[in-house]
Every structure is written in C-alpha cells, then in structure tokens.
Design a protein around this motif. Sequence first.
Motif, PDB file in Angstrom:
ATOM      1  N   THR A  33       0.828  -1.198   0.000  1.00  0.00           N
ATOM      2  CA  THR A  33       0.000   0.000   0.000  1.00  0.00           C
ATOM      3  C   THR A  33       0.866   1.252   0.000  1.00  0.00           C
ATOM      4  N   LEU A  34       0.474   2.214  -0.803  1.00  0.00           N
ATOM      5  CA  LEU A  34       1.097   3.548  -0.796  1.00  0.00           C
ATOM      6  C   LEU A  34       0.107   4.547  -0.242  1.00  0.00           C
ATOM      7  N   ILE A  35       0.559   5.340   0.730  1.00  0.00           N
ATOM      8  CA  ILE A  35      -0.264   6.404   1.302  1.00  0.00           C
ATOM      9  C   ILE A  35       0.457   7.726   1.101  1.00  0.00           C
ATOM     10  N   THR A  36      -0.187   8.663   0.442  1.00  0.00           N
ATOM     11  CA  THR A  36       0.428   9.977   0.233  1.00  0.00           C
ATOM     12  C   THR A  36       0.152  10.874   1.436  1.00  0.00           C
ATOM     13  N   GLY A  37       1.065  11.813   1.685  1.00  0.00           N
ATOM     14  CA  GLY A  37       0.907  12.734   2.800  1.00  0.00           C
ATOM     15  C   GLY A  37       0.767  12.018   4.129  1.00  0.00           C
ATOM     16  N   ALA A  38       1.663  11.060   4.390  1.00  0.00           N
ATOM     17  CA  ALA A  38       1.442  10.137   5.505  1.00  0.00           C
ATOM     18  C   ALA A  38       2.390  10.315   6.678  1.00  0.00           C
ATOM     19  N   ASN A  39       3.123  11.414   6.746  1.00  0.00           N
ATOM     20  CA  ASN A  39       4.050  11.571   7.862  1.00  0.00           C
ATOM     21  C   ASN A  39       3.382  12.088   9.133  1.00  0.00           C
ATOM     22  N   LYS A  40       2.085  12.453   9.047  1.00  0.00           N
ATOM     23  CA  LYS A  40       1.375  12.942  10.227  1.00  0.00           C
ATOM     24  C   LYS A  40      -0.132  12.805  10.006  1.00  0.00           C
ATOM     25  N   GLY A  41      -0.888  13.067  11.046  1.00  0.00           N
ATOM     26  CA  GLY A  41      -2.334  13.133  10.948  1.00  0.00           C
ATOM     27  C   GLY A  41      -3.001  11.868  10.456  1.00  0.00           C
ATOM     28  N   ARG A  48      -2.380   1.607  11.178  1.00  0.00           N
ATOM     29  CA  ARG A  48      -3.358   0.526  11.219  1.00  0.00           C
ATOM     30  C   ARG A  48      -3.103  -0.516  10.125  1.00  0.00           C
ATOM     31  N   LEU A  49      -2.700  -0.068   8.935  1.00  0.00           N
ATOM     32  CA  LEU A  49      -2.462  -1.025   7.860  1.00  0.00           C
ATOM     33  C   LEU A  49      -1.205  -1.845   8.108  1.00  0.00           C
ATOM     34  N   VAL A  50      -0.190  -1.228   8.706  1.00  0.00           N
ATOM     35  CA  VAL A  50       0.997  -1.998   9.096  1.00  0.00           C
ATOM     36  C   VAL A  50       0.599  -3.078  10.096  1.00  0.00           C
ATOM     37  N   GLU A  51      -0.261  -2.716  11.052  1.00  0.00           N
ATOM     38  CA  GLU A  51      -0.724  -3.677  12.056  1.00  0.00           C
ATOM     39  C   GLU A  51      -1.488  -4.827  11.412  1.00  0.00           C
ATOM     40  N   LEU A  52      -2.138  -4.547  10.283  1.00  0.00           N
ATOM     41  CA  LEU A  52      -2.900  -5.578   9.580  1.00  0.00           C
ATOM     42  C   LEU A  52      -2.029  -6.417   8.646  1.00  0.00           C
ATOM     43  N   GLY A  53      -0.746  -6.090   8.582  1.00  0.00           N
ATOM     44  CA  GLY A  53       0.170  -6.883   7.783  1.00  0.00           C
ATOM     45  C   GLY A  53       0.507  -6.337   6.418  1.00  0.00           C
ATOM     46  N   PRO A  90      -6.706  -4.668  -6.979  1.00  0.00           N
ATOM     47  CA  PRO A  90      -6.266  -3.279  -6.935  1.00  0.00           C
ATOM     48  C   PRO A  90      -7.345  -2.342  -6.378  1.00  0.00           C
ATOM     49  N   VAL A  91      -6.926  -1.479  -5.467  1.00  0.00           N
ATOM     50  CA  VAL A  91      -7.853  -0.602  -4.759  1.00  0.00           C
ATOM     51  C   VAL A  91      -7.269   0.806  -4.673  1.00  0.00           C
ATOM     52  N   VAL A  92      -8.112   1.814  -4.894  1.00  0.00           N
ATOM     53  CA  VAL A  92      -7.725   3.215  -4.679  1.00  0.00           C
ATOM     54  C   VAL A  92      -8.736   3.851  -3.743  1.00  0.00           C
ATOM     55  N   LYS A 150     -10.222   4.778  10.668  1.00  0.00           N
ATOM     56  CA  LYS A 150     -10.936   3.511  10.551  1.00  0.00           C
ATOM     57  C   LYS A 150     -11.680   3.388   9.227  1.00  0.00           C
ATOM     58  N   ILE A 151     -12.314   4.465   8.770  1.00  0.00           N
ATOM     59  CA  ILE A 151     -13.064   4.390   7.516  1.00  0.00           C
ATOM     60  C   ILE A 151     -12.117   4.295   6.325  1.00  0.00           C
ATOM     61  N   VAL A 152     -10.944   4.920   6.426  1.00  0.00           N
ATOM     62  CA  VAL A 152      -9.953   4.799   5.350  1.00  0.00           C
ATOM     63  C   VAL A 152      -9.494   3.351   5.245  1.00  0.00           C
ATOM     64  N   VAL A 153      -9.186   2.769   6.396  1.00  0.00           N
ATOM     65  CA  VAL A 153      -8.717   1.384   6.431  1.00  0.00           C
ATOM     66  C   VAL A 153      -9.801   0.436   5.921  1.00  0.00           C
ATOM     67  N   LYS A 154     -11.037   0.687   6.284  1.00  0.00           N
ATOM     68  CA  LYS A 154     -12.138  -0.161   5.831  1.00  0.00           C
ATOM     69  C   LYS A 154     -12.183  -0.246   4.307  1.00  0.00           C
ATOM     70  N   LEU A 155     -12.058   0.896   3.643  1.00  0.00           N
ATOM     71  CA  LEU A 155     -12.126   0.907   2.171  1.00  0.00           C
ATOM     72  C   LEU A 155     -10.817   0.462   1.546  1.00  0.00           C
ATOM     73  N   ALA A 156      -9.708   0.597   2.271  1.00  0.00           N
ATOM     74  CA  ALA A 156      -8.418   0.156   1.744  1.00  0.00           C
ATOM     75  C   ALA A 156      -8.254  -1.352   1.816  1.00  0.00           C
ATOM     76  N   THR A 157      -9.119  -2.024   2.557  1.00  0.00           N
ATOM     77  CA  THR A 157      -8.972  -3.470   2.763  1.00  0.00           C
ATOM     78  C   THR A 157     -10.143  -4.260   2.193  1.00  0.00           C
ATOM     79  N   ILE A 158     -10.889  -3.667   1.272  1.00  0.00           N
ATOM     80  CA  ILE A 158     -12.004  -4.397   0.660  1.00  0.00           C
ATOM     81  C   ILE A 158     -11.470  -5.531  -0.217  1.00  0.00           C
ATOM     82  N   GLY A 159     -12.280  -6.539  -0.370  1.00  0.00           N
ATOM     83  CA  GLY A 159     -11.903  -7.678  -1.187  1.00  0.00           C
ATOM     84  C   GLY A 159     -12.274  -7.480  -2.646  1.00  0.00           C
TER      85      GLY A 159
END
Length: 238
Positions: free
Chosen positions: A4-12, A20-25, A129-131, A212-221
């Motif tokens: 997974t790539l997350i832009t603007g991810a050094n804060k907030g 959370r995504l690292v925790e999910l593997g 693939p998910v965006v 949580k909502i970002v992670v939910k949509l980032a982990t859809i099947g």
Amino acid sequence: MTTTLITGANKGLGKETARRLVELGHTVYLGSRDEGRGRAAAEELGARFVQLDVTDDASVAAALAQIEAGGGLDVLVNNAGIASYEFTETGVGEKTDGPSALAVFDTNVVGIIRVTQAALPLLRESANPVVVNVGSALGSFWAVHEDSRPASHFPTLVYGPSKAAVSMLTVQYAKAVPEVKFNAIEPGITATELGGGEPGDHPGRPASESAKIVVKLATIGPDGPTGTFQEDDGELGW
C-alpha cells in the motif's frame, strides 16, 4: 502480502492509516514531502519511506519507480491534501486569492491525478487493486444543502470545491478503469493541522478514529464496492 502507498502520511490521518495497515500486515510505503519527518514516521511505524511530493511530476515518477522495484502495488490511498488559511481580526479565514486557490487544487485534485496515473500500471498487475481518495462532506452537494450536516454550516470557497472535484474524479475513474476499485471517503471532522489549528485546540475527533473508515475501504476484497462515497455509517450522498 498487500502493498500500500499512502500519500501525505508523515502525520495526521495519513500516519494513523499507515499505522493501522501496518498492524494488519500490509507493506506500507509512507509518502512524505519532508524526508526527515517521513523517515522518522516510517521508522516509528515499521513502514517504508518514499519521498513523494504530489505536486511534482518527477517526484511522483521516482516514488512509483521505487515501489515498482520493491515488488509492485495493490492499494493506493490518496490522502495528501492542504487548505489555505490566513489570520484576520475576526479569526482564521480561508485564503481565496488566485495563487492560494491554485495551490490547493494542485495538491488536492491534480495531485490525485498525478499519483493515480503513475500508479495505474502497477495497480493493474495486482489481483485486487484498490484506490481510496480522501474526500470531504464539504465537497458533497447533498451535505452542504442538508441542515443536519456540519458541512452545511461551514462555507468554503476553495477547499470544499477542491473536494467536490475529488468526488467527481472518484466516479470518473471508477467508470474509466473498471478493473480497479475506486472509492472516496469522508473521514469526519478530525483534529489535524489541516483543520486550521493545532490538534489540541481542535474540536474534531482523533485521527486514529477517522482512520478507521480509510482502512475499511483500503482493505475491501475483490467483491468490494467501487464508485462510492462512504463515511462511518455507510454511503454518503454526492
């Protein structure tokens, strides 16, 4: 393994999503304009740092080349975003001059196009693939006309319209690239610097909750939704 790539991810919100995504593997590439802050955040979370300025074509190309060399990409979270504020006698107000508006749209809208277009060749090689585009209810035509929604009581001439463009980009990408799932999310009112103040002074909820909502949509099947706008309680009106 999902990459997974997350832009603007050094804060907030971006950083909490990465956590959370690292925790999910997931193997997470933490994109950041600032190398020092980005590397520190990546080290803290167990993510991989990638220097990425969404307003710079060369930076975007170099970042995706690094990710390709690392093995590919499955999920893209277009999180990078800015708002432009100024301090006035009556408080903090939104800057509405031309250069400020161009800067906001370049990051919030054109930045999504830059990164997504560069990422598509890698995403098309993924089995799932998910965006995820981080939008806002301030860019929802429905929400800004609905009195029960906070967005209807917060006029914004630049940031809100930039997020309305994010909504349309999500819909059009979902139609134009059906092999990739594209969804937009409303993270809720979140206590980050983007809100115009320091998190401790902000009335919003913690970024860890909004993530949580970002992670939910980032982990859809593979059977997950596409072309939708979602928040905590389900789909949000465009």
